[in-house]
Design an enzyme around this catalytic site. Structure first.
Site, mmCIF file in Angstrom:
data_model
loop_
_atom_site.group_PDB
_atom_site.id
_atom_site.type_symbol
_atom_site.label_atom_id
_atom_site.label_comp_id
_atom_site.label_asym_id
_atom_site.label_seq_id
_atom_site.Cartn_x
_atom_site.Cartn_y
_atom_site.Cartn_z
ATOM 1 N NE ARG A 103 -2.372 -1.647 0.910
ATOM 2 C CZ ARG A 103 -3.445 -1.463 1.657
ATOM 3 N NH1 ARG A 103 -4.405 -0.662 1.227
ATOM 4 N NH2 ARG A 103 -3.577 -2.043 2.809
ATOM 5 C CB THR B 296 3.152 6.059 1.955
ATOM 6 O OG1 THR B 296 3.554 4.965 1.101
ATOM 7 C CG2 THR B 296 4.379 6.596 2.681
ATOM 8 C CG ASP C 138 -2.416 -9.269 2.961
ATOM 9 O OD1 ASP C 138 -1.755 -8.244 3.161
ATOM 10 O OD2 ASP C 138 -2.256 -10.014 1.965
ATOM 11 C CG ASP D 262 -0.179 -12.121 4.140
ATOM 12 O OD1 ASP D 262 0.834 -12.381 3.452
ATOM 13 O OD2 ASP D 262 -0.232 -11.158 4.927
HETATM 14 C C1 PRP Z 1 -2.985 -5.981 -2.069
HETATM 15 C C2 PRP Z 1 -4.005 -6.290 -3.149
HETATM 16 C C3 PRP Z 1 -3.913 -5.082 -4.027
HETATM 17 C C4 PRP Z 1 -3.632 -3.968 -3.042
HETATM 18 C C5 PRP Z 1 -4.923 -3.235 -2.805
HETATM 19 O O1 PRP Z 1 -1.711 -6.242 -2.513
HETATM 20 O O2 PRP Z 1 -3.752 -7.498 -3.791
HETATM 21 O O3 PRP Z 1 -2.880 -5.161 -5.001
HETATM 22 O O4 PRP Z 1 -3.197 -4.584 -1.829
HETATM 23 O O5 PRP Z 1 -4.691 -2.109 -2.021
HETATM 24 P P1 PRP Z 1 -4.861 -0.639 -2.584
HETATM 25 O O6 PRP Z 1 -6.137 -0.603 -3.346
HETATM 26 O O7 PRP Z 1 -4.911 0.196 -1.332
HETATM 27 O O8 PRP Z 1 -3.666 -0.316 -3.419
HETATM 28 P P2 PRP Z 1 -0.422 -6.105 -1.580
HETATM 29 O O9 PRP Z 1 0.189 -4.751 -1.735
HETATM 30 O O10 PRP Z 1 -0.751 -6.515 -0.178
HETATM 31 O O11 PRP Z 1 0.601 -7.094 -2.246
HETATM 32 P P3 PRP Z 1 0.536 -8.673 -2.431
HETATM 33 O O12 PRP Z 1 -0.503 -8.953 -3.486
HETATM 34 O O13 PRP Z 1 1.902 -8.981 -2.887
HETATM 35 O O14 PRP Z 1 0.183 -9.307 -1.113
HETATM 36 N N1 URA Z 2 -5.081 -5.488 0.450
HETATM 37 C C1 URA Z 2 -5.650 -6.622 0.942
HETATM 38 O O1 URA Z 2 -5.182 -7.733 0.636
HETATM 39 N N2 URA Z 2 -6.708 -6.510 1.747
HETATM 40 C C2 URA Z 2 -7.241 -5.332 2.090
HETATM 41 O O2 URA Z 2 -8.241 -5.296 2.837
HETATM 42 C C3 URA Z 2 -6.641 -4.161 1.585
HETATM 43 C C4 URA Z 2 -5.565 -4.273 0.762
#
Ligand code: PRP
Ligand code: URA
Length: 214
Positions: free
Chosen positions: A109, A113, A205, A208
């Site tokens: 994400r 944006t 997150d 993380d």
């Molecule tokens: C997180 C989560 C989803 C996304 C959700 O991933 O695992 O994929 O955010 O957010 P959204 O519904 O607003 O799109 P992230 O982009 O943080 O990547 P990661 O899994 O690599 O940490």
């Molecule tokens: N992605 C995450 O991991 N946590 C949130 O709360 C939103 C997006």
């Protein structure tokens, strides 16, 4: 905000799921405990999402007699993990369905944006012949989920379900609007999104917390 009754989502309200989710939400939970809980909860979510898999019968011999016994019918299903946090759910689900096929969609994400940016994509060629279960613990804006499912449909996927651990009402509404044909499963729908697109109260997150990167 529209009434929650308008949200089309299956809430897995099993007491074990709810208890484990509460433990995962706690700020003080360690990385190893968080990862272990994610694995445990993924087994329970997999149980629920596969509840309506079709069965056929197969003749077997027990030590006492022959019988027609139920077995899963059709082609093996395909899990698709939305990287990277999706892998936290995938591992446990594969324990339960070890013969499943696996696809990966790499998305992150953009923090400004909140648009989903693709960096990796690999799925089985015959995905159109299989039930596809997409896994990602968090459905916040749903931008990532909507993009992942869109991409899978472009590859021919026809029967899809999406499983997350936590969702925001805004995300459920957006996902229902974009993909009304895809059944959505979650353990809880929280209050709202904050100004950075995080689920509140949420669990932070997910990536993380699974991998200890913050
Ligand atoms: C997180 C989560 C989803 C996304 C959700 O991933 O695992 O994929 O955010 O957010 P959204 O519904 O607003 O799109 P992230 O982009 O943080 O990547 P990661 O899994 O690599 O940490
Ligand atoms: N992605 C995450 O991991 N946590 C949130 O709360 C939103 C997006």
């Amino acid at each position: 905000m529209p009434h929650r009754k308008e949200l089309k989502v299956k809430i897995v309200d099993h007491p074990l799921v709810q208890h484990k989710l509460t433990l995962m939400r706690r700020r003080e939970e360690s990385t190893s405990k968080f990862r272990q809980l994610m694995r445990e909860i993924s087994l329970l979510l997999a149980y629920e999402v596969t509840r309506d898999l079709p069965l056929s019968t197969h003749e077997i011999d027990t030590p006492l007699a022959a019988m027609e016994a139920p077995v899963l019918a059709g082609k093996k299903l395909c899990f698709v993990s939305v990287l990277r946090a999706g892998n936290g759910l995938l591992d446990g689900m594969l324990d339960l369905l070890p013969s499943a096929r696996v696809g990966h969609v790499g998305l992150y994400r953009d923090p400004e944006t909140l648009v989903a940016v693709e960096y990796y994509y690999k799925v089985p060629q015959d995905i159109g012949d299989r039930l596809v279960i997409v896994v990602d613990p968090m459905l916040a804006t749903a931008n990532s989920a909507i993009a992942a499912v869109q991409r899978l449909k472009q590859s021919g996927a026809k029967r899809l379900k999406f499983v997350c651990l936590l969702a925001a009402p805004e995300g459920v509404r957006a996902f229902n609007g974009a993909h009304p044909d895809v059944e959505l499963y979650t353990a809880a729908v929280d209050e709202r999104l904050d100004e950075h697109g995080y689920i509140v109260p949420g669990l932070g997150d997910a990536g993380d917390r699974i991998y200890g990167t913050k």
